[in-house]
Scaffold this motif. Structure first.
Motif, PDB file in Angstrom:
ATOM      1  N   ALA A 182       0.771  -1.230   0.042  1.00  0.00           N
ATOM      2  CA  ALA A 182      -0.059   0.075   0.112  1.00  0.00           C
ATOM      3  C   ALA A 182       0.869   1.268   0.161  1.00  0.00           C
ATOM      4  N   ASN A 183       2.063   1.210   0.599  1.00  0.00           N
ATOM      5  CA  ASN A 183       3.049   2.303   0.537  1.00  0.00           C
ATOM      6  C   ASN A 183       2.674   3.549   0.816  1.00  0.00           C
ATOM      7  N   ASN A 184       1.592   3.956   1.711  1.00  0.00           N
ATOM      8  CA  ASN A 184       1.099   4.987   2.016  1.00  0.00           C
ATOM      9  C   ASN A 184       0.520   5.908   0.608  1.00  0.00           C
ATOM     10  N   THR A 185       0.122   5.303  -0.470  1.00  0.00           N
ATOM     11  CA  THR A 185      -0.359   5.665  -1.525  1.00  0.00           C
ATOM     12  C   THR A 185      -1.693   5.290  -1.987  1.00  0.00           C
ATOM     13  N   SER A 186      -1.989   4.043  -1.685  1.00  0.00           N
ATOM     14  CA  SER A 186      -3.321   3.359  -1.890  1.00  0.00           C
ATOM     15  C   SER A 186      -4.026   3.783  -0.971  1.00  0.00           C
ATOM     16  N   VAL A 187      -5.465   4.369  -1.475  1.00  0.00           N
ATOM     17  CA  VAL A 187      -6.451   4.833  -0.601  1.00  0.00           C
ATOM     18  C   VAL A 187      -6.987   3.920   0.285  1.00  0.00           C
ATOM     19  N   CYS A 188      -7.137   2.514  -0.118  1.00  0.00           N
ATOM     20  CA  CYS A 188      -7.660   1.477   0.561  1.00  0.00           C
ATOM     21  C   CYS A 188      -7.454   0.272   0.070  1.00  0.00           C
ATOM     22  N   TYR A 189      -7.847  -0.945   0.851  1.00  0.00           N
ATOM     23  CA  TYR A 189      -7.682  -2.158   0.207  1.00  0.00           C
ATOM     24  C   TYR A 189      -9.120  -2.578  -0.490  1.00  0.00           C
ATOM     25  N   VAL A 190      -9.040  -3.630  -1.546  1.00  0.00           N
ATOM     26  CA  VAL A 190      -9.929  -4.191  -2.280  1.00  0.00           C
ATOM     27  C   VAL A 190     -10.228  -5.477  -2.158  1.00  0.00           C
ATOM     28  N   GLY A 191     -11.456  -6.098  -2.279  1.00  0.00           N
ATOM     29  CA  GLY A 191     -11.468  -7.386  -2.277  1.00  0.00           C
ATOM     30  C   GLY A 191     -12.968  -7.610  -2.539  1.00  0.00           C
ATOM     31  N   HIS A 192     -13.226  -9.144  -3.081  1.00  0.00           N
ATOM     32  CA  HIS A 192     -14.722  -9.580  -3.239  1.00  0.00           C
ATOM     33  C   HIS A 192     -15.213 -10.147  -2.013  1.00  0.00           C
ATOM     34  N   TYR A 193     -16.125  -9.926  -1.341  1.00  0.00           N
ATOM     35  CA  TYR A 193     -16.644 -10.303   0.016  1.00  0.00           C
ATOM     36  C   TYR A 193     -15.346 -10.033   0.839  1.00  0.00           C
ATOM     37  N   VAL A 194     -14.972  -8.972   0.836  1.00  0.00           N
ATOM     38  CA  VAL A 194     -13.792  -8.623   1.341  1.00  0.00           C
ATOM     39  C   VAL A 194     -13.523  -8.669   2.958  1.00  0.00           C
ATOM     40  N   ALA A 195     -15.018  -8.714   3.622  1.00  0.00           N
ATOM     41  CA  ALA A 195     -15.236  -8.577   4.942  1.00  0.00           C
ATOM     42  C   ALA A 195     -14.457  -9.910   5.616  1.00  0.00           C
ATOM     43  N   PHE A 196     -14.505 -10.895   4.870  1.00  0.00           N
ATOM     44  CA  PHE A 196     -14.298 -12.297   5.346  1.00  0.00           C
ATOM     45  C   PHE A 196     -12.295 -12.114   5.294  1.00  0.00           C
ATOM     46  N   ASP A 197     -11.970 -11.680   4.301  1.00  0.00           N
ATOM     47  CA  ASP A 197     -10.463 -11.404   4.302  1.00  0.00           C
ATOM     48  C   ASP A 197     -10.009 -10.537   5.524  1.00  0.00           C
ATOM     49  N   MET A 198     -10.824  -9.488   5.460  1.00  0.00           N
ATOM     50  CA  MET A 198     -10.237  -8.484   6.753  1.00  0.00           C
ATOM     51  C   MET A 198     -10.386  -9.353   8.103  1.00  0.00           C
ATOM     52  N   GLN A 199     -11.284  -9.848   8.092  1.00  0.00           N
ATOM     53  CA  GLN A 199     -11.582 -10.732   9.445  1.00  0.00           C
ATOM     54  C   GLN A 199     -10.411 -11.851   9.740  1.00  0.00           C
ATOM     55  N   ALA A 200      -9.854 -12.479   8.605  1.00  0.00           N
ATOM     56  CA  ALA A 200      -8.912 -13.546   8.634  1.00  0.00           C
ATOM     57  C   ALA A 200      -7.666 -12.824   9.076  1.00  0.00           C
ATOM     58  N   ILE A 201      -7.337 -11.710   8.505  1.00  0.00           N
ATOM     59  CA  ILE A 201      -6.175 -10.883   8.795  1.00  0.00           C
ATOM     60  C   ILE A 201      -6.289 -10.339  10.327  1.00  0.00           C
ATOM     61  N   GLN A 202      -7.305  -9.638  10.868  1.00  0.00           N
ATOM     62  CA  GLN A 202      -7.598  -9.150  12.054  1.00  0.00           C
ATOM     63  C   GLN A 202      -7.090 -10.256  13.057  1.00  0.00           C
ATOM     64  N   ALA A 203      -7.871 -11.418  12.618  1.00  0.00           N
ATOM     65  CA  ALA A 203      -7.574 -12.642  13.689  1.00  0.00           C
ATOM     66  C   ALA A 203      -6.093 -13.069  13.909  1.00  0.00           C
ATOM     67  N   GLU A 204      -5.322 -12.983  12.703  1.00  0.00           N
ATOM     68  CA  GLU A 204      -3.936 -13.430  12.733  1.00  0.00           C
ATOM     69  C   GLU A 204      -3.323 -12.325  13.538  1.00  0.00           C
ATOM     70  N   LEU A 205      -3.585 -11.024  13.400  1.00  0.00           N
ATOM     71  CA  LEU A 205      -3.044  -9.969  14.064  1.00  0.00           C
ATOM     72  C   LEU A 205      -3.178  -9.959  15.428  1.00  0.00           C
ATOM     73  N   LYS A 206      -4.458 -10.421  15.843  1.00  0.00           N
ATOM     74  CA  LYS A 206      -4.996 -10.593  17.393  1.00  0.00           C
ATOM     75  C   LYS A 206      -3.706 -11.598  18.119  1.00  0.00           C
ATOM     76  N   ARG A 207      -3.478 -12.721  17.163  1.00  0.00           N
ATOM     77  CA  ARG A 207      -2.876 -13.743  17.747  1.00  0.00           C
ATOM     78  C   ARG A 207      -1.323 -13.090  18.135  1.00  0.00           C
ATOM     79  N   ASN A 208      -1.110 -12.215  17.657  1.00  0.00           N
ATOM     80  CA  ASN A 208       0.212 -11.617  17.829  1.00  0.00           C
ATOM     81  C   ASN A 208       0.034 -10.292  18.579  1.00  0.00           C
ATOM     82  N   ASN A 209      -1.159 -10.298  19.335  1.00  0.00           N
ATOM     83  CA  ASN A 209      -1.285  -8.923  20.106  1.00  0.00           C
ATOM     84  C   ASN A 209      -1.303  -7.558  19.439  1.00  0.00           C
ATOM     85  N   LEU A 210      -1.650  -7.664  18.152  1.00  0.00           N
ATOM     86  CA  LEU A 210      -1.699  -6.573  17.351  1.00  0.00           C
ATOM     87  C   LEU A 210      -3.134  -6.303  17.066  1.00  0.00           C
TER      88      LEU A 210
END
Length: 216
Positions: free
Chosen positions: A108-136
């Protein structure tokens, strides 16, 4: 007395303070997709692949494409291997999820305005869960779903199959149930949807944010 470790924020690396009047065709996006061991990513299921590609000026930048397998630190169910083709051997020596997510956000390099996906809520949830496991916790990860734009252009559509949408809108189709293949398919579909949306009055970053909000 209980003691809770403080969560640290993980940067989204998205552009900030983009003028709402910025034309859509001047925006940059990072499109991504994930594959997981199953659908219960908030609990036991884990990432096993991540793929991403950038869009600039309504053009998919093919040579920006990124793909990695991810070590889920658990067994991959047989049905997932049959669906995705991803084997235990491919993931056992793969990077941990945090390394893959760091690469995604660096794209994203501080130049992309947002992330994009198809049914992106699932992908975002998967990433948030992995970050949570790392206390992030992911900080302000703006995301737009292709389904938001499809709902704007053709509200009567009620299916969520990426390949069907790509066929109906005449865009490229890459390997299904591959994170990079689905990210590329999503990226080409998204650029087509943006162009069609421009014809219907969606001209600026502010307009795009309104569409996102109205479809949630």
């Amino acid at each position: 007395m209980f003691s809770f470790a403080k969560k640290h924020y993980f940067p989204s690396n998205l552009a900030e303070n983009i003028p709402l009047s910025t034309p859509v065709d001047k925006l940059e996006f990072t499109v991504f997709d994930t594959e997981t061991t199953g659908f219960n990513v908030a609990r036991d299921d884990r990432l096993i692949e991540l793929g991403a590609v950038k869009i600039e000026n309504l053009q998919v930048i093919d040579d920006s494409a990124y793909q990695t397998y991810i070590n889920p630190n658990r067994q991959i169910p047989r049905e997932i291997t049959e669906l995705t083709g991803i084997t235990q051997e491919q993931t056992d020596t793969a990077p941990q999820a945090l390394k893959a997510i760091t690469k995604l956000t660096s794209m994203a390099n501080n130049t992309s305005v947002c992330y994009v996906g198809h049914y992106v809520a699932f992908d975002m949830q998967a990433i948030q869960a992995e970050l949570k496991r790392n206390n992030l916790k992911w900080k302000n990860p703006k995301a737009i779903d292709t389904l938001d734009l499809i709902g704007y252009i053709a509200p009567s559509y009620d299916m969520r199959d990426l390949e069907k949408y790509a066929r109906d809108f005449g865009t490229r189709i890459y390997q299904r149930h591959s994170a990079l293949g689905d990210a590329l398919t999503t990226a080409y579909l998204f650029t087509e949807l943006l162009q069609l949306s421009q014809d219907r009055g969606l001209k600026t970053w502010g307009d795009l944010l309104k569409i996102k909000g109205s479809q949630n």
